[in-house]
Write a protein that holds these residues in place. Structure first.
Motif, mmCIF file in Angstrom:
data_model
loop_
_atom_site.group_PDB
_atom_site.id
_atom_site.type_symbol
_atom_site.label_atom_id
_atom_site.label_comp_id
_atom_site.label_asym_id
_atom_site.label_seq_id
_atom_site.Cartn_x
_atom_site.Cartn_y
_atom_site.Cartn_z
ATOM 1 N N SER A 177 0.833 -1.194 0.000
ATOM 2 C CA SER A 177 0.000 0.000 0.000
ATOM 3 C C SER A 177 0.878 1.258 0.000
ATOM 4 N N LEU A 178 1.889 1.226 0.853
ATOM 5 C CA LEU A 178 2.807 2.363 0.973
ATOM 6 C C LEU A 178 3.500 2.642 -0.358
ATOM 7 N N THR A 180 2.443 2.240 -3.340
ATOM 8 C CA THR A 180 1.568 2.950 -4.275
ATOM 9 C C THR A 180 1.302 4.379 -3.792
ATOM 10 N N GLU A 181 1.081 4.525 -2.483
ATOM 11 C CA GLU A 181 0.813 5.863 -1.947
ATOM 12 C C GLU A 181 1.977 6.817 -2.185
#
Ligand SMILES: NC(=O)c1ccc[n+]([C@@H]2O[C@H](COP(=O)([O-])OP(=O)(O)OC[C@H]3O[C@@H](n4cnc5c(N)ncnc54)[C@H](OP(=O)(O)O)[C@@H]3O)[C@@H](O)[C@H]2O)c1
Length: 290
Positions: A177-178, A180-181
Motif C-alpha cells: 500500500s505504501l 503505491t501511496e
C-alpha cells in the motif's frame, strides 16, 4: 585515498544516511558493513549500545562511516525523539532499512494473544512507526527509500511459524500500500524476502509458553519440525547476500517491489503463487506434518 573519500562523501550527500534497525547482528550488521564499505553513511540502531559495539569497533578499525544509536523501536516516545536527532546529525535519512525482527515459535492454537501482539509490535508496528518518523522529510525532499525486511514466510506460511508468517504477511500488505501511496512523491518502497540465512535469528527466536508442552496433541509434530528447521538454518547462507540485494535496490533508479533472496525463497514464492492453492497446501501438510 583522497579520491575515494571525495566519492564517499558525495554518495552520502546524495542519499542522506542509511538508517538500519537491528544492526547488532545478522542481516542488519552485514548490511551496515556492506553499505559503509561502498561509501554510504550508515546509522545502525539496537536496543542496546553494548550489542552494537562489535559493529562500531570493526567500522572504526576500518575507518568506515558507521555510527550507532540506542533505540527501542517499540517505543513511540523513543522513536519520536531519536530519529529526528539522527536525521539532524547526518543531513537527513535517505534510506530506512526496517530490518529488526524476531520469530515467535509455536502452534497457532497454543499462542496467547499477548504473545501474538508482541510479535506484531516488533515486526509490523515498529516498522510502521519508523516509517512515520522518516516520511515527512522524505516527502518534503521528494526522495527516499524504505526497504522492509520481510521473509519467504511473508509469501507462504509453514506450521508453527504462523505468528511470524502472519506478521510478515502484514508487513508486505503495509508495504504494498505504501509503495503505491508514495509513488507520486519519488519515495521508493521495496520488500526483501530472505530464505534461510546464518544469523542470530534462531538464538533470538522466542518460544511460545505452551509451544513445547509434551502433553500437547502437537508435541510429536512440533519436535520433528523443530529439528528439521534447526538443521536447515544451520545450513543457511551468508547474510552478505541479502546486503548485496539491499545495495542493488538503493542504487537502482526504479527498484522492483519484492526481492526474494536465495533459491528456497524464490521457489517458495513461485510455488505459493503458481500452484493451485489446494495442491500447495496439500504438499505443505504432507512435507511438514509427518
Ligand atoms: N535469518 C533468516 O534466515 C531470516 C529469514 C527471513 C527473514 N529474516 C528477517 O531478517 C531480519 C533480520 O534478522 P536476522 O536473521 O539478521 O536475525 P538476528 O541476527 O536475530 O537480528 C535481528 C535484529 O533484530 C533486533 N530485534 C530482535 N528482536 C527484537 C525485538 N523484540 N525488538 C526490537 N528489536 C529486535 C535485534 O536487535 P537488538 O537486539 O540489538 O535490538 C537484532 O539485531 C528480521 O526481520 C528477520 O525476520 C531472517
Amino acid at each position: 585515498m583522497i579520491g575515494r573519500r571525495r566519492k564517499e562523501s558525495m554518495t552520502s550527500e546524495k542519499h542522506g544516511a542509511v538508517l538500519i534497525t537491528g544492526a547488532s547482528s545478522g542481516i542488519g550488521l552485514a548490511s551496515a558493513m556492506y553499505l559503509a564499505e561502498r561509501g554510504y553513511q550508515v546509522v545502525g540502531t539496537s536496543r542496546s549500545m553494548d550489542r552494537l559495539q562489535g559493529l562500531l569497533d570493526e567500522a572504526r578499525r576500518r575507518s568506515l562511516p558507521v555510527s550507532g544509536a540506542e533505540l527501542d523501536i517499540n517505543s513511540d516516545a523513543e522513536v519520536e525523539r531519536v530519529v529526528p536527532e539522527l536525521a539532524g546529525r547526518h543531513g537527513g535519512i535517505g534510506v530506512l532499512l526496517n530490518n529488526a525482527g524476531y520469530g515467535l515459535w509455536g502452534p497457532m492454537g497454543s499462542l496467547s494473544t499477548r504473545e501474538l501482539a508482541a510479535q506484531f509490535e516488533t515486526n509490523v508496528f515498529a516498522a510502521h512507526r519508523m516509517t512515520r518518523a522518516v516520511l515527512p522529510a522524505m516527502l518534503e525532499r521528494r526522495r527516499g527509500t524504505i526497504i522492509n525486511v520481510s521473509s519467504v514466510l511473508g509469501r507462504l506460511a509453514t506450521p508453527f511459524n504462523g505468528a511470524y508468517a502472519a506478521s510478515k504477511f502484514a508487513l508486505e500488505g503495509l508495504s504494498e500500500s505504501l509503495r503505491t501511496e508514495l509513488w507520486p512523491f519519488g519515495v521508493r518502497v521495496a520488500v526483501i524476502e530472505p530464505g534461510l540465512f546464518r544469523t542470530e535469528f534462531i538464538s533470538n527466536q522466542v518460544t511460545a509458553a505452551a509451544a513445547e508442552d509434551e502433553d500437547s496433541v502437537y508435541a510429536p509434530y512440533v519436535r520433528r519440525y523443530r529439528q528439521r528447521s534447526l538443521a536447515m538454518h544451520r545450513k543457511g547462507a551468508d547474510p552478505v547476500r541479502v546486503a548485496r540485494v539491499i545495495y542493488k535496490i538503493i542504487r537502482s533508479r526504479r527498484p522492483a517491489f519484492r526481492y526474494p533472496v536465495s533459491l528456497e525463497a524464490r521457489l517458495g514464492g513461485l510455488g505459493a503463487r503458481l500452484l493451485p492453492e489446494r495442491l500447495f497446501l496439500y504438499l505443505m501438510g504432507r512435507f511438514t506434518m509427518r
